[in-house]
Write an enzyme that holds these catalytic residues in place. Sequence first.
Site, short mmCIF file in Angstrom:
data_model
loop_
_atom_site.label_atom_id
_atom_site.label_comp_id
_atom_site.label_asym_id
_atom_site.label_seq_id
_atom_site.Cartn_x
_atom_site.Cartn_y
_atom_site.Cartn_z
N LYS A 1 -31.85 -53.55 20.38
CA LYS A 1 -33.47 -53.27 20.26
C LYS A 1 -33.57 -53.48 18.60
O LYS A 1 -34.74 -53.87 18.33
CB LYS A 1 -33.61 -51.76 20.40
CG LYS A 1 -33.76 -51.46 21.88
CD LYS A 1 -33.85 -49.93 22.22
CE LYS A 1 -33.04 -48.98 21.51
NZ LYS A 1 -31.58 -48.88 21.92
N ARG B 1 -23.87 -40.82 24.11
CA ARG B 1 -25.24 -41.36 24.25
C ARG B 1 -25.42 -42.10 25.42
O ARG B 1 -26.77 -42.06 25.83
CB ARG B 1 -25.30 -42.31 22.90
CG ARG B 1 -25.26 -41.44 21.67
CD ARG B 1 -24.97 -42.52 20.52
NE ARG B 1 -25.59 -43.57 20.30
CZ ARG B 1 -25.28 -44.74 19.71
NH1 ARG B 1 -24.22 -44.88 19.08
NH2 ARG B 1 -26.27 -45.64 19.35
N ARG C 1 -21.13 -46.44 11.99
CA ARG C 1 -22.09 -45.05 12.12
C ARG C 1 -21.00 -43.95 13.01
O ARG C 1 -20.40 -44.29 13.43
CB ARG C 1 -23.25 -45.31 12.93
CG ARG C 1 -24.42 -45.81 12.31
CD ARG C 1 -25.47 -46.31 13.02
NE ARG C 1 -25.77 -45.54 14.37
CZ ARG C 1 -26.72 -46.09 15.17
NH1 ARG C 1 -27.64 -46.89 14.61
NH2 ARG C 1 -27.35 -45.14 15.95
N ARG D 1 -20.07 -52.29 16.24
CA ARG D 1 -21.18 -52.45 15.21
C ARG D 1 -20.49 -52.12 13.69
O ARG D 1 -19.94 -50.93 13.68
CB ARG D 1 -22.43 -51.63 15.60
CG ARG D 1 -23.38 -51.81 14.75
CD ARG D 1 -24.58 -51.48 15.33
NE ARG D 1 -24.59 -50.18 15.89
CZ ARG D 1 -25.67 -49.47 16.31
NH1 ARG D 1 -26.60 -50.10 16.54
NH2 ARG D 1 -25.41 -47.99 16.79
N ARG E 1 -37.95 -41.39 24.49
CA ARG E 1 -36.69 -41.32 24.74
C ARG E 1 -36.49 -40.14 26.06
O ARG E 1 -35.54 -40.17 26.62
CB ARG E 1 -35.73 -40.90 23.77
CG ARG E 1 -35.08 -42.00 23.07
CD ARG E 1 -34.09 -41.28 22.14
NE ARG E 1 -32.75 -42.14 22.16
CZ ARG E 1 -32.57 -42.95 21.35
NH1 ARG E 1 -33.58 -43.56 20.44
NH2 ARG E 1 -31.38 -43.69 20.99
#
Length: 215
Positions: A16, A170, A159, A126, A92
């Site tokens: 996204k 998540r 992160r 990531r 969400r």
Amino acid sequence: MSQPKILLLGPPGAGKGTQSSNLVDAFGVEHVTTGDALRSNKDMDISDLGLEYETPGEYMDRGELVPDEVVNAIVEQALTSADGFVLDGYPRNLDQAEELESMTDLDVIVSLSVSEAELVDRLTGRRVCEECGENYHVEFDQPAEEGVCDECGSELIQREDDQEDAVRNRLDVFAQNTEPVIEYYADRDAFVEIDGEQSLDAVWADLEAAVEDTV
Ligand code: AP5
């Protein structure tokens, strides 16, 4: 002509944020992202709301959703000042989806679908620039110099919520709270599902075509 109002849905790691940057460049829309807005306010004192934790960061590092009253206010403020936008990371859950109905209409609703195994690989690999927020991946999207941002030369970090335990949480939170949001929109004319497991360029080609159909 007014700029498009785009909603980008998908699980954590679906792309996204990556594809929102393309939408901003191609269509001149504003990127409204609750994730980035909350990361900039991770230490905000929300203790007067009487919630479980005292800052947004305590929810985020665990991979939990930040409570609706905090997030709704951020989105409402951002959308009132935007003409066209790509909304990324909101809604969400179904309560947020209903709240969004009272804030704006939408021209196109895109859902990026990606398998769980691929999402875990993408998120744990990531790396992000602490300074400008640019995203990279240790395998799929490497910077020219390892650990250094191509855009601004700052250090790349992982992160806190991209550690494997938080990633799994998540994905569970997504399945319980956000999949029903995708079902909520799925029968609308403006809804488009795109295979987010294709290459970055192929996802972008499908997304650009979907948005061009609406402008
Ligand atoms: P947020 O920042 O919104 O995180 P997220 O939705 O979990 O999404 P990500 O940013 O992790 O993934 P993405 O889909 O943007 O993927 P990306 O493009 O980076 O939210 C963080 C936290 O904030 C939440 O957990 C929650 O606590 C809180 N929060 C936010 N909004 C909230 C709300 N509305 N209500 C309550 N709480 C909220 O791509 C991932 C990686 O994959 C990158 O490395 C990229 O290079 C790579 N990649 C992307 N596309 C491809 C491709 N096609 N092929 C190969 N690699 C790819």
